[in-house]
Design a protein around this motif. Structure first.
Motif, PDB file in Angstrom:
ATOM      1  N   LEU A  63      15.981  11.605 -38.170  1.00 26.40           N
ATOM      2  CA  LEU A  63      15.555  12.308 -36.960  1.00 26.40           C
ATOM      3  C   LEU A  63      16.667  13.240 -36.467  1.00 26.40           C
ATOM      4  O   LEU A  63      16.434  14.396 -36.119  1.00 26.40           O
ATOM      5  CB  LEU A  63      15.217  11.282 -35.867  1.00 26.40           C
ATOM      6  N   VAL A 123      20.015  -4.086 -31.065  1.00 31.41           N
ATOM      7  CA  VAL A 123      20.877  -5.163 -30.592  1.00 31.41           C
ATOM      8  C   VAL A 123      20.059  -6.429 -30.370  1.00 31.41           C
ATOM      9  O   VAL A 123      20.419  -7.519 -30.830  1.00 31.41           O
ATOM     10  CB  VAL A 123      21.599  -4.734 -29.299  1.00 31.41           C
ATOM     11  N   ASN A 124      18.924  -6.289 -29.699  1.00 33.52           N
ATOM     12  CA  ASN A 124      18.136  -7.468 -29.390  1.00 33.52           C
ATOM     13  C   ASN A 124      17.467  -8.065 -30.620  1.00 33.52           C
ATOM     14  O   ASN A 124      17.305  -9.278 -30.717  1.00 33.52           O
ATOM     15  CB  ASN A 124      17.096  -7.134 -28.321  1.00 33.52           C
ATOM     16  N   GLN A 163      12.592  -8.319 -25.692  1.00 32.52           N
ATOM     17  CA  GLN A 163      12.734  -9.767 -25.574  1.00 32.52           C
ATOM     18  C   GLN A 163      12.059 -10.473 -26.730  1.00 32.52           C
ATOM     19  O   GLN A 163      11.740 -11.641 -26.659  1.00 32.52           O
ATOM     20  CB  GLN A 163      12.146 -10.236 -24.247  1.00 32.52           C
ATOM     21  N   ALA A 201       6.671  -0.632 -18.891  1.00 31.38           N
ATOM     22  CA  ALA A 201       7.234  -1.916 -18.485  1.00 31.38           C
ATOM     23  C   ALA A 201       6.758  -3.027 -19.418  1.00 31.38           C
ATOM     24  O   ALA A 201       7.543  -3.869 -19.857  1.00 31.38           O
ATOM     25  CB  ALA A 201       6.842  -2.220 -17.050  1.00 31.38           C
ATOM     26  N   TYR A 216      24.824 -10.434 -27.699  1.00 29.59           N
ATOM     27  CA  TYR A 216      24.890  -9.981 -29.091  1.00 29.59           C
ATOM     28  C   TYR A 216      26.280 -10.205 -29.674  1.00 29.59           C
ATOM     29  O   TYR A 216      26.428 -10.741 -30.770  1.00 29.59           O
ATOM     30  CB  TYR A 216      24.499  -8.500 -29.132  1.00 29.59           C
ATOM     31  N   ASN A 276      16.715   6.959 -27.233  1.00 25.63           N
ATOM     32  CA  ASN A 276      17.597   6.183 -26.345  1.00 25.63           C
ATOM     33  C   ASN A 276      17.247   4.704 -26.308  1.00 25.63           C
ATOM     34  O   ASN A 276      18.087   3.868 -25.957  1.00 25.63           O
ATOM     35  CB  ASN A 276      17.551   6.724 -24.903  1.00 25.63           C
ATOM     36  N   GLU A 277      15.980   4.377 -26.632  1.00 28.67           N
ATOM     37  CA  GLU A 277      15.592   2.967 -26.611  1.00 28.67           C
ATOM     38  C   GLU A 277      16.077   2.214 -27.844  1.00 28.67           C
ATOM     39  O   GLU A 277      16.189   0.986 -27.838  1.00 28.67           O
ATOM     40  CB  GLU A 277      14.058   2.835 -26.537  1.00 28.67           C
ATOM     41  N   LEU A 316      22.844   7.119 -32.308  1.00 32.12           N
ATOM     42  CA  LEU A 316      23.118   6.991 -33.738  1.00 32.12           C
ATOM     43  C   LEU A 316      24.396   6.189 -33.962  1.00 32.12           C
ATOM     44  O   LEU A 316      24.447   5.255 -34.771  1.00 32.12           O
ATOM     45  CB  LEU A 316      23.265   8.404 -34.322  1.00 32.12           C
ATOM     46  N   ARG A 317      25.425   6.538 -33.211  1.00 31.69           N
ATOM     47  CA  ARG A 317      26.710   5.877 -33.367  1.00 31.69           C
ATOM     48  C   ARG A 317      26.583   4.377 -33.072  1.00 31.69           C
ATOM     49  O   ARG A 317      27.127   3.546 -33.790  1.00 31.69           O
ATOM     50  CB  ARG A 317      27.695   6.535 -32.395  1.00 31.69           C
ATOM     51  N   ARG A 318      25.839   4.057 -32.027  1.00 25.09           N
ATOM     52  CA  ARG A 318      25.695   2.645 -31.683  1.00 25.09           C
ATOM     53  C   ARG A 318      24.953   1.877 -32.768  1.00 25.09           C
ATOM     54  O   ARG A 318      25.341   0.764 -33.128  1.00 25.09           O
ATOM     55  CB  ARG A 318      24.947   2.506 -30.340  1.00 25.09           C
ATOM     56  N   LEU A 322       8.973  14.812 -41.844  1.00 27.40           N
ATOM     57  CA  LEU A 322       9.749  15.052 -40.626  1.00 27.40           C
ATOM     58  C   LEU A 322      10.367  16.437 -40.697  1.00 27.40           C
ATOM     59  O   LEU A 322      10.245  17.250 -39.780  1.00 27.40           O
ATOM     60  CB  LEU A 322      10.851  13.987 -40.555  1.00 27.40           C
ATOM     61  N   LEU A 336       8.859  -5.289 -23.322  1.00 21.66           N
ATOM     62  CA  LEU A 336       9.035  -6.694 -23.671  1.00 21.66           C
ATOM     63  C   LEU A 336       9.422  -6.856 -25.136  1.00 21.66           C
ATOM     64  O   LEU A 336       9.851  -7.927 -25.556  1.00 21.66           O
ATOM     65  CB  LEU A 336       7.762  -7.478 -23.358  1.00 21.66           C
ATOM     66  N   ARG A 372      19.217  -0.328 -28.014  1.00 19.06           N
ATOM     67  CA  ARG A 372      18.936  -1.583 -27.329  1.00 19.06           C
ATOM     68  C   ARG A 372      18.020  -2.459 -28.179  1.00 19.06           C
ATOM     69  O   ARG A 372      18.220  -3.664 -28.289  1.00 19.06           O
ATOM     70  CB  ARG A 372      18.254  -1.270 -25.993  1.00 19.06           C
ATOM     71  N   ARG A 413       9.477  -6.056 -11.850  1.00 17.27           N
ATOM     72  CA  ARG A 413       8.514  -5.075 -12.353  1.00 17.27           C
ATOM     73  C   ARG A 413       7.134  -5.277 -11.779  1.00 17.27           C
ATOM     74  O   ARG A 413       6.300  -4.381 -11.834  1.00 17.27           O
ATOM     75  CB  ARG A 413       8.474  -5.127 -13.870  1.00 17.27           C
TER      76      ARG A 413
END
Ligand SMILES: [Mn+2]
Ligand SMILES: [Mn+2]
Lengths: 253, 232, 253, 232, 232, 232, 232, 232
Positions: free
Chosen positions: F176, F155-156, F50, F43, D209, F148-149, F201-203, E6, F47, F152, D181
């Motif tokens: 939403l 999970v983290n 992380q 970018a 995970y 979309n973020e 949503l499913r994830r 919302l 972080l 992830r 990056r």
């Protein structure tokens, strides 16, 4: 100018005679090609049915299913491949290759698929060709499936094996799935070395990508079963991670 | 082991395919020579569009045919080592051979006004043996390519003052088109090329029309006027 | 395990140091490329204007128009090509070729177009490069337009010549049109022999097709004027087919 | 005459282009050797996915690096005859060199857990001279290719029982991603490849995970739990 | 609550999206009317190619212009409700408007022998306000379309015996072409259309010379400027 | 004369066409700045995956928002010279603005757990005037990108030990998604992006399931069956 | 049981899916016959362009119509087994039927100078029942194809000395074009084909112009200005 | 006259084309209603994933089925005016009908635990006449879509504490998968959808084992078939 006119007419009729010969040649060739294409299409359709038959396998009916699939495959060989062999006999096999190649590839896919399910090994090209030998008139050069069609058929085989592996995992047959995984990896690896030498490797290259996807789908499925299984070892007090899935009494379903 | 026998089989495949690959390289080297000779010959023959004196051009072009023939003999020799595999490698020289045929038939037409036959073309190239022949479809496609040159040729000839040219070309092309129609073509490349010949024919008809309607005749006189009237 | 952690940190910072160098390198390269692209774009735009200027030609203003076009071209050379030369100096000309190639091609197109209209001949690559020589610092290796860009520029030139030819015929300048026809045919013929040897001939092959179309458009236009003119010879009693068009008094319009 | 001088100029072009063509053929012959060596090496290295003992595999693969180095020296030698034209022919070995880099960096990572630098890679291939260097973008693209191998590697390692692998790979990939990056990438191939690295990272995160949530630890004990909590 | 606010916000979005959707539908309905009116008007105007008396045809066509104007006023009205969004929906009426312009300019030329200016065209369509104007490129493309009709018109007029027509068209087209040459066009749709104008010009010249050379004049005498003025 | 007035009119066209071309170049320069600022900000914000301390990251990212705002003010200024042409050039900054919105809404969600409204987003960017506003569809697409973020992120966070995160995210995303379902979307880009939200949503549901079935709770203690039942 | 009834239902689906597959194969076999008959018939009919005596050619072509009719009866028979599924398989014979229509209408025009109606065409092919009819769009597309032959026919007839032909064709084509313009065509294949008819018309007008301006008349005598004026 | 009869015929065509056009518009209007009703119904039904009480949700959804049925009756009515043209317009409602089927079969499964048969589905939609039936492939594709919902449903039910759900779903999906395997599918859309079903099956199995292995049962005891019956 009558002589000029006459000469032109001669030219014209000479041309027509020549084209009559070309027409004859093309008609014969086209008809043969048409017949070969039809035979190849039948081989394809019926080979696909064999493959579908194998997919009907479950943990309990494996032997029957494979036996039936093998019978079906023999029928394809005797009824449809033999027709293809007959249509082709004495001909230049390379000239009409594009007409029969799809059928032969699907046949290779079906034969190797059956064979793997039964023996866990790869049916060799020589072995397939040996089964075809009796089909042809002994006085003529026999049809031999060429390396290219064999390899193209193998490439598709891995897709079917992937489907099979997902199914086997569902059925708790982890070992079976792991065997498939190993086998498909081996084939993929060997193919990476052979593919660049193939005559026309453009479509094969695309098949290689698909194949790697298949390999990874199997690996991911095995991974998933493994981590899941490992989680339960402390719960179950067992030491064999694969036993947990098979160990679930299926009768309950 | 199973994995070992797998390896062995593929080892064998690799050897065979590599052999085939090196054969292909030898073929390609010769084909590249053919291609380059053809290109040069074509480039000089195309001067007919600029109405340079044809006999000279033809003479020069003909001298190249023997060079081409030698290359085809080299090809034949290479393939003699691999009997029965002509059509395995056919794709490697198809398109070049079609261009060669179009060159030969165009030259022959310029000289005689008639179509060079398949047999004659094959002979000129030394492709008349049973093991290493001139594929009929390649010949026919080459003839179609030749037909594509004719409209341009007619246009330029008329500009250069040859008012009889459209009539001659039209007659030839009409006959050729009729002869092609005798063939029962599949839906393939040859069919597509033949379909294109229709446009050549139409274009030549238009040029003939342009010349005819203006009464432009080869000798500045009304030649054949009666014939036209007789036909109508 | 602190030592392990330390080691990882060392690794990480070593990686960062290395990447800082890469970043520096890439930034410098990208900035230079950006400047070259901009310079090239300016060359393109202004060369196009020169070409448009030439197309403004008519039978009566030819000298002025060409003179003006040449002045414009000189301005392009002095103002924009010189900037390109400066940006590139000392650099590997091949590395940034894709960044400046479009501009150089258009410049070649404009320069050869002007030159043909003035002299009826092809401006050579060496001649163009000679005009560029004074632009660069004598201590550095001068930018030389390479063969590929020159040939690509020539390929586009034929399109402009075709447009010009149609225009000239409209203006009654048959001879001019015929000169163009000859010239374009020559270039086309020579290119057919050279193109297969070019580094990346794929887009050039497409340009060759377009070029043949252009040649034929000019030929058809000449044909059309010719048959039309021939028709009138008996009517006019003249013997020179080209005179009829020029002979029509334009003042009437 | 004008037409004659035209011909002469093009004659010269043809000579030059043919020279360049034959140079290219020599280059391609070497590149094809590189490609084939790389393929073989890669094929044997890919056995890491099947959890074969890594040191042996690495040993075997390393022995091939010297072969590659020799090939690159041949390339350098050929190009030495044509100074300043490195980037004219660069396209002929780019993609193969990127694969070579991905091979080298993957091997190095397997051995040391760290990233082989550009300089180190160049040295290993003998591409460290100023005339015949390792293009930085090629190196970076090769690194991206290497990153593509990691998710598959992690999945297979976990299946083979190495539950610490995801953590190690995730740390490495996170650092690598962060380092990338720092670069100011244009909208080109490298950018696209780097964008793809995001998916590798995401996949490794998911694997980590999966392992973490099930409490699977390297030694069957809750190693580093406090560290994780310390971090959150 | 957060979930409630919302919902409220999205309620607003729904309204806006539906408004925009229904706006587009309203626009399309009007544009479809424009298209259909234009097609019919053009169809009847094109009878000039069959040498129907021009004044009558023009009369009939003109009566349709007001219909078109009304439609454009409807468009303007619709867009007045959405200030600043002209170009958001511009694509929905571009191509139809170009055809309308070609219709108007053709009619105007038939009547006066001169080019309807951008401002005049805009006025006729009521597109002369600052919020709802006639895009310059649309106007220019429409003019190119109009030029495409002229060769056909000339041919048919001569067939019908109007031997002065080629001269008038030629003068007009020459001026128009010269004017277009002043523009520094990008390599886009307009440039392509303009390139086509060159062929129109050439065809008209050919007809002009055909007529000229045969001495075919309306009255066997040279007709001066006054005739053109007489026509207007 | 007619020819002269023609010339004058086209002189005007030339000026206008060139103005429009240079306007577009100015817009593109600013947009490229926006793109680059956004990429850098994103970018550093990413972080959070992380598990870096969020407040710090947000602080740093926020400082960039003002830079973005300045760029949008430049855009607005440029367009102020050409009133009513916002949508003529809208396509030139659409996709960049959507990314900016996804950045802003993600930051806001991290800080407050709620959705940044359209009005708030517009204000932050200075796009709240009637001439230079934030297009609603661009806002909505940006929100989809933000969604979309979230998988992830979840999970983290769980990997890092935050077991309450899935519940919070699931609630937000469910709301939403429900809000979006109220919109009657056309079959366009926005619709496609919204369809993708289903997978996010499913994830998140899956992760919530993973945490729940294992009885992992925010306080690090095992929650028994009763807790699960207590919620149902 | 539930599982058993499921099986039974799917048994039925299998039968149905296989039936539909074999039906399609039967249709294709007949369509391929139609295609081949049409091609041969067309080929011999196109000799009219070479001014072969039309009545003979027509006689020969007509004899083939009955063959076509028989094939269409086969199609009808096959589909009678599957009532209401005409349009399910329509795509399999559309394009061939359009060519058949263009053949029939061309023949009819050569014989009578008028357009074969839809009803007549349907009768000739036995497609006049309510279950197995001739689709109107297919008929219209076929008519457009027929129109494409006319310019070529006119050119060749004039070359052969028939100077009245352009007038006759122009009148027919003008009427046909006008009739088509009455249709409100969607933006589809038919619309595109109809747009092409404009070019046929234009070309025929050009030929008519050529003949007219040269005073070429059916009787081989020069018609003076008065004749031309007499018509206008 | 000939021109007049032409006109009359085309008058007829115009009527027919417009009829067909307006028929299509009428169909589309209804289909758009179907689409919108389905979307809304689905949206509210999907609240089962958020563990809202199923019977209520079903009640609400069922009331919409009658609305859908009415729309299909409208479709049938429209098509009754055009007998035999079902498949001409089939493409216009295919994809919407597949979604409707997936909705119906999902609802039916939620209520009864068994698969709604093709006949039942057709009856519910009033598509059980021979003229206006439910295409078998559309039904099967709809069933595949329904299967895609099941993994999500299972995950969310378990999260909400319903530990018997995985067993029930698994039994159903196993039977359904087996039934599909009886079909010899071509390599088309349906085959692809069916391939996806295997992943649904696997996911449900995983959840089943998750629950099983933890001994999570509704009452801590083994639940037999009676429970399922109790639910129906
Ligand atoms: Mn398969
Ligand atoms: Mn140009």
């Amino acid at each position: 100018n009558p002589s000029k006119r006459a000469r032109t007419m001669v030219t014209e009729s000479a041309m027509r005679d020549a084209f009559a010969k070309y027409a004859e040649y093309l008609n014969a060739l086209n008809e043969k090609r048409e017949r070969v294409v039809k035979a190849s299409r039948d081989v394809t359709m019926n080979s696909k049915k064999v493959i579908f038959q194998v997919h009907r396998m479950s943990k309990y009916n494996k032997e029957e299913i494979i036996e039936q699939a093998e019978k079906d495959l023999t029928a394809v060989t005797d009824q449809y491949m033999s027709r293809l062999v007959k249509e082709l006999q004495g001909t230049d096999f390379w000239k009409l290759r594009r007409a029969y190649s799809p059928g032969v590839q699907e046949y290779v896919e079906a034969a190797t698929f059956c064979n793997f399910c039964k023996t866990g090994t790869l049916l060799k090209l020589d072995e397939i060709n040996a089964t075809l030998l009796p089909l042809s008139d002994p006085s003529l050069e026999p049809l031999k499936i060429n390396i290219l069609d064999y390899l193209l058929g193998l490439a598709d085989l891995t897709g079917e094996l992937m489907r099979l592996a997902i199914g086997r995992i569902s059925d708790g047959e982890l070992d079976f799935a792991e065997n498939i995984c190993r086998f498909v990896r081996d084939i993929y690896r060997e193919l990476t070395l052979v593919v660049p030498h193939m005559d026309d490797s453009s479509d094969m290259k695309q098949k290689m990508d698909t194949m790697l996807q298949s390999v990874m789908k199997i690996e991911n499925a095995c991974f998933s079963v493994h981590v899941r299984g490992s989680e339960y070892i402390p719960l179950l007090g067992s030491n064999d991670p694969s036993s947990f899935l098979v160990g679930v009494p299926d009768i309950e379903l | 082991s199973s994995s070992h026998s797998l390896e062995k089989q593929f080892e064998g495949f690799r050897t065979q395919l590599e052999e085939s690959g090196s054969l292909r390289e030898r073929i390609r080297a010769v084909v590249s020579e053919i291609e380059s000779t053809t290109r040069l010959t074509y480039a000089s023959l195309l001067l007919v569009h600029q109405s340079r004196p044809t006999p000279e051009l033809l003479e020069k072009a003909k001298s190249q045919i023997d060079v081409l023939k030698k290359h085809y003999e080299q090809l034949a020799e290479i393939l003699r080592e691999f009997p029965g595999q002509y059509y395995r490698y056919h794709g490697d020289w198809r398109s070049e051979t079609q261009t060669v045929v179009s060159l030969l038939t165009f030259m022959h037409w310029l000289e005689t006004g008639s179509l060079l036959t398949h047999r004659e073309a094959a002979e000129k190239l030394g492709m008349d043996s049973s093991e290493f022949g001139l594929d009929v479809e390649d010949y026919l496609i080459g003839v179609c390519f030749m037909s594509n040159e004719l409209p341009r040729y007619v246009v330029n000839q008329v500009t250069a003052g040859d008012y009889d040219c459209p009539r001659r070309v039209l007659r030839f092309l009409t006959d050729l088109h009729a002869a092609f129609r005798m063939l029962n073509l599949r839906n393939d490349f040859l069919r597509k090329k033949f379909d294109g010949m229709k446009y050549d024919l139409r274009r030549v008809e238009e040029v003939y029309y342009d010349v005819k309607i203006r009464g432009l005749t080869p000798n500045g006189e009304l030649v054949g006027d009666q014939a036209v009237q007789g036909q109508s």
